[in-house]
Design an enzyme around this catalytic site. Structure first.
Site, PDB file in Angstrom:
ATOM      1  CB  CYS A   1     -13.277 -21.232   8.780  1.00  0.00           C
ATOM      2  SG  CYS A   1     -14.720 -21.046   7.022  1.00  0.00           S
ATOM      3  CG  LEU A   2     -10.705 -24.294   3.135  1.00  0.00           C
ATOM      4  CD1 LEU A   2     -11.532 -24.911   2.637  1.00  0.00           C
ATOM      5  CD2 LEU A   2      -9.132 -23.741   3.463  1.00  0.00           C
TER       6      LEU A   2
ATOM      7  N   GLY B   1     -12.527 -29.889   5.972  1.00  0.00           N
ATOM      8  CA  GLY B   1     -13.995 -30.210   5.555  1.00  0.00           C
ATOM      9  C   GLY B   1     -14.522 -28.825   4.922  1.00  0.00           C
TER      10      GLY B   1
ATOM     11  CG  HIS C   1     -19.807 -23.582   6.464  1.00  0.00           C
ATOM     12  ND1 HIS C   1     -19.489 -22.472   6.241  1.00  0.00           N
ATOM     13  CD2 HIS C   1     -18.500 -23.852   7.361  1.00  0.00           C
ATOM     14  CE1 HIS C   1     -18.176 -21.725   6.711  1.00  0.00           C
ATOM     15  NE2 HIS C   1     -17.881 -23.270   7.411  1.00  0.00           N
TER      16      HIS C   1
ATOM     17  CG  HIS D   1     -16.670 -25.764  11.293  1.00  0.00           C
ATOM     18  ND1 HIS D   1     -15.683 -24.429  11.470  1.00  0.00           N
ATOM     19  CD2 HIS D   1     -16.797 -24.569  10.105  1.00  0.00           C
ATOM     20  CE1 HIS D   1     -15.068 -23.638  10.657  1.00  0.00           C
ATOM     21  NE2 HIS D   1     -15.971 -24.016   9.641  1.00  0.00           N
ATOM     22  CD  GLU D   2     -17.136 -28.164   6.698  1.00  0.00           C
ATOM     23  OE1 GLU D   2     -17.551 -26.947   6.210  1.00  0.00           O
ATOM     24  OE2 GLU D   2     -15.923 -27.272   7.273  1.00  0.00           O
TER      25      GLU D   2
ATOM     26  CD  GLN E   1     -17.333 -23.849   3.674  1.00  0.00           C
ATOM     27  OE1 GLN E   1     -17.007 -25.123   3.858  1.00  0.00           O
ATOM     28  NE2 GLN E   1     -15.322 -22.587   4.311  1.00  0.00           N
TER      29      GLN E   1
HETATM   30 ZN    ZN Z   1     -15.959 -23.508   7.705  1.00  0.00          ZN
END
Ligand code: ZN
Length: 174
Positions: free
Chosen positions: A94-95, A46, A140, A136-137, A51
């Site tokens: 998480c990226l 995701g 963000h 989660h996204e 991000q």
């Molecule tokens: Zn993340």
């Protein structure tokens, strides 16, 4: 289209609230393509626009495994309509927070309204990995990160560790 740089903590942009998209034009469609390319390139499941430093309410997800057919999903202006009382726990990474995994308990099932890339209103009810990833996204888009629920001490420790591993140019004093 291109793979974008993913921003990581403690970049302040990650704490900002993303703005809704008002019209889906070529720029928005290209942004979605870039998000998919960047997510697949980074082996993530995701990715939210914030991000890659773009404060728009767009995110992409693909929870298919390596041997399965790809199932790309994009969500514009997603709004959570319902969350189940029943919860599930995943160890989430998480990226934007490299090499960090945290056990997080979230509602097991979620239902969201969103707009797809053709501008159509959609509704999706999902559970399992997709539900967790979507929550989660969406977090963000509201400037929330998985480390926010840790104590300040633990959070600072993780951020310090990540900052240390970043390659900095040599410091000189002249
Ligand atoms: Zn993340």
């Amino acid at each position: 289209m291109s793979v974008k740089d993913i921003i990581t903590v403690p970049n302040e942009t990650l704490k900002k609230i993303s703005e809704p998209i008002e019209k889906i034009g070529i720029n928005e469609k290209n942004l979605i393509k870039d998000l998919f390319e960047t997510m697949y390139h980074s082996n993530g499941i995701g990715l939210a626009a914030v991000q890659v430093g773009i404060l728009k309410r767009v995110l992409v997800i693909d929870v298919s495994t390596k041997n399965e057919k790809k199932t790309p999903l994009s969500f514009i202006n997603p709004v959570i309509r319902k969350l189940s009382d029943e919860t599930s726990i995943y160890e989430e990474g998480c990226l934007s927070i490299p090499d960090t995994f945290i056990e997080i308990e979230r509602p097991k099932i979620c239902e969201v309204d969103y707009i797809d890339e053709n501008g159509e209103n959609k509704n999706l009810k999902c559970d399992g990995l997709l539900s967790t990833c979507l929550q989660h996204e969406i977090n963000h888009l509201d400037g929330k990160l998985i480390i926010d629920q840790l104590s300040k001490l633990k959070r600072d420790f993780i951020i310090k560790k990540i900052s240390k591993n970043k390659k900095n140019p040599d410091r000189i004093i002249v």
